[in-house]
Design an enzyme around this catalytic site. Structure first.
Site, PDB file in Angstrom:
ATOM      1  N   GLU A  80       0.871  -1.171   0.000  1.00 63.17           N
ATOM      2  CA  GLU A  80       0.000   0.000   0.000  1.00 63.17           C
ATOM      3  C   GLU A  80       0.908   1.222   0.000  1.00 63.17           C
ATOM      4  OE1 GLU A  80      -3.096  -0.094  -0.467  1.00 63.17           O
ATOM      5  OE2 GLU A  80      -3.437  -2.244  -0.206  1.00 63.17           O
ATOM      6  N   CYS A 124      -1.842   9.348   2.337  1.00 58.05           N
ATOM      7  CA  CYS A 124      -1.414   8.782   1.052  1.00 58.05           C
ATOM      8  C   CYS A 124      -2.409   9.066  -0.070  1.00 58.05           C
ATOM      9  CB  CYS A 124      -1.183   7.282   1.181  1.00 58.05           C
ATOM     10  SG  CYS A 124      -2.640   6.355   1.731  1.00 58.05           S
TER      11      CYS A 124
END
Length: 499
Positions: free
Chosen positions: A204, A238
């Site tokens: 991720e 993110c």
């Protein structure tokens, strides 16, 4: 530690659904018993306000746990699959089985949630889990290392607490799966280490998530939602909007609305606001501050190294080759690039690496659909930011350089499960199976044809089933008669014979 966890997995204690649910309930209790302690630790690391930590970290995790506890019996059931007629007497299924001993490496920007959310799915799937919190968010890591052993099985779910040397040593061990959240550079190190043992990974990562704004748009609402998504956690998210693509005319309306939203959220002096986070450390602050061109600052631009503070910043007249467009910003700085039309915006996005998220704002559904259908990203939200992560029935993950694999809710359970194909057949009707055995012949192939070859015309399916059904019936009858005849006595030419 890893050896001990493997030994614990081999005992089979994590196989039980009841054991998994009990461990998940214990983790849920941890979040309730120590809510303030957890949020205080996150505040020490990131100056994250209690309400924001509760909303984005603790509550998020609780929802994941509750979903897993409630849905686990259904998730763990074997999935029965569609079968052609030839397999109607077989028991065919997909079993979800634990992978074994897995490693979960958390990130520092959401240090509680991003570590433990994958762990929830790993526990639910029946694995033993090694937890490695980020050493950069040291206060949260210390709380996790202290609390987890008090609530979860120590053999099955140990915590490794340490810096880079510990991380490197951990990655040298063999795991059955590695789940990593963080930057792409470390992601490559994780993947390289995993490849030595052929260990599967979920990465991720991140990237530059674009935000496209149509001229036909409620700019006030768009600005508020973009400002929230960009400046929450001081931009250290993110999936935060990394840059805006819009026309010059829209930019002129957007900038004052962004300023209004920033002041609404954080006041005229965000440095004094209790609701604005800080950069994780001075090194990251210097990196982000170095991307700001003071000649292009439209809002903010203030930096205080001693306080690890960068004010909510907007820069305009940005060019594609500017330094700020060469890497993920991961801070509270929002560049705006002018595009003449949606086609140019789409072309710009597609000319760069695939992002983790993409945002588009418009009053026109046709505009939204055009952007969605002609771009690629890990996830996409129209007319908002970040909110797709709040729905755990949507998979969350990247594509290409922004990551591989997806999780949340059942998707996390699936990530940490081996989907085992199982077929159970009976030991009768062997005469029918004789058709597949050597020696082969044209006659056998003639009988096998309806079984081997699918018909493209659905109208033939009923006829095919009837033909096969009659054929199976004849074979079965022959076999049945043969069995009935064994042992019977008959007379041939005056001589009694036993069959």
């Amino acid at each position: 530690i890893v050896k001990s966890a493997r030994a614990a997995f081999r005992t089979g204690k994590t196989q039980s659904i009841e054991f998994r649910q009990q461990q998940l309930r214990a983790l849920l209790k941890l979040t309730r018993d120590h809510e303030k302690e957890i949020c205080d630790a996150i505040f020490k690391d990131l100056h994250k306000p209690f309400e924001e930590a509760l909303m984005t970290e603790v509550a998020f995790l609780r929802n994941e746990i509750i979903t897993a506890v409630e849905e686990l019996p259904q998730w763990a059931k074997p999935d029965r699959v569609k079968k052609p007629f030839v397999h109607q007497f077989d028991d065919c299924m997909i079993r979800s089985e634990p992978l074994g001993t897995v490693l979960v490496m958390g990130a520092w920007n959401y240090p509680f949630q991003l570590l433990l959310s994958p762990v929830v799915g790993a526990i639910a799937a029946g694995n033993c889990v090694i937890l490695k919190p980020s050493e950069l968010s040291i206060n949260t890591a210390a709380v996790v290392a202290d609390l987890i052993p008090k609530y979860l099985d120590n053999e099955c779910y140990p915590v490794i607490f340490g810096g880079l040397d510990i991380s490197r040593a951990t990655l040298e061990q063999r795991f059955d799966h590695i789940f990593y959240t963080g930057g792409g550079s470390v992601g490559k190190i994780v993947m390289e280490a995993a490849s030595k043992h052929l260990t599967p990974v979920i990465l991720e990562l991140g990237g530059k998530s674009p935000c496209i704004i149509d001229d036909n748009c409620n700019i006030g609402v768009a600005a508020q939602r973009i400002a929230w998504g960009k400046y929450i956690n001081s931009g250290q998210t993110c999936i935060a909007p990394d840059y805006v693509l819009c026309s010059k005319a829209t930019q002129q309306k957007l900038v004052p609305e962004l300023k209004r939203s920033i002041e609404k959220f954080y006041g005229e002096n965000p440095k004094k606001s209790e609701n604005f986070c800080r950069m994780i450390n001075v090194r990251h602050l210097k990196r982000v501050a170095g991307l700001i061109d003071n000649n292009k600052v439209a809002i903010g631009g203030d930096v205080d190294e001693n306080d690890k503070f960068i004010s909510p910043t907007v820069v305009t007249d940005v060019k594609p080759d500017d330094a700020i467009m060469q890497e993920e910003i991961f801070g509270p700085v929002l560049p705006i690039i002018n595009m003449d039309n949606v086609d140019d915006a789409i072309e710009f996005v597609n000319s760069r690496e695939k992002p983790l998220a993409l945002y588009v704002f418009s009053n026109q559904r046709s505009y939204l659909d055009k952007v969605i259908e002609n771009t690629t990203s890990g996830g996409c939200v129209a007319n908002d930011t970040l909110m797709h992560t709040s729905l755990n029935t949507l998979p969350f993950g990247g594509v290409g350089p922004s990551g591989m694999g997806a999780y949340h809710g059942k998707y996390t359970f699936d990530v940490f499960s081996h989907k085992r194909s199982v077929m159970v057949r009976k030991l009768n009707m062997e005469s029918l199976n004789d058709l597949r055995y050597p020696p082969y012949s044209a006659k056998k192939l003639k009988y096998l044809g309806p079984l081997l070859f699918k018909s493209e015309k659905s109208g033939n399916n009923l006829l095919k089933m009837l033909i096969v059904g009659v054929f199976v019936g004849i074979v079965y009858k022959m076999q049945y008669c043969k069995c009935r005849c064994i042992g019977r006595t008959t007379t041939c030419n005056g001589v009694a014979k036993t069959l």
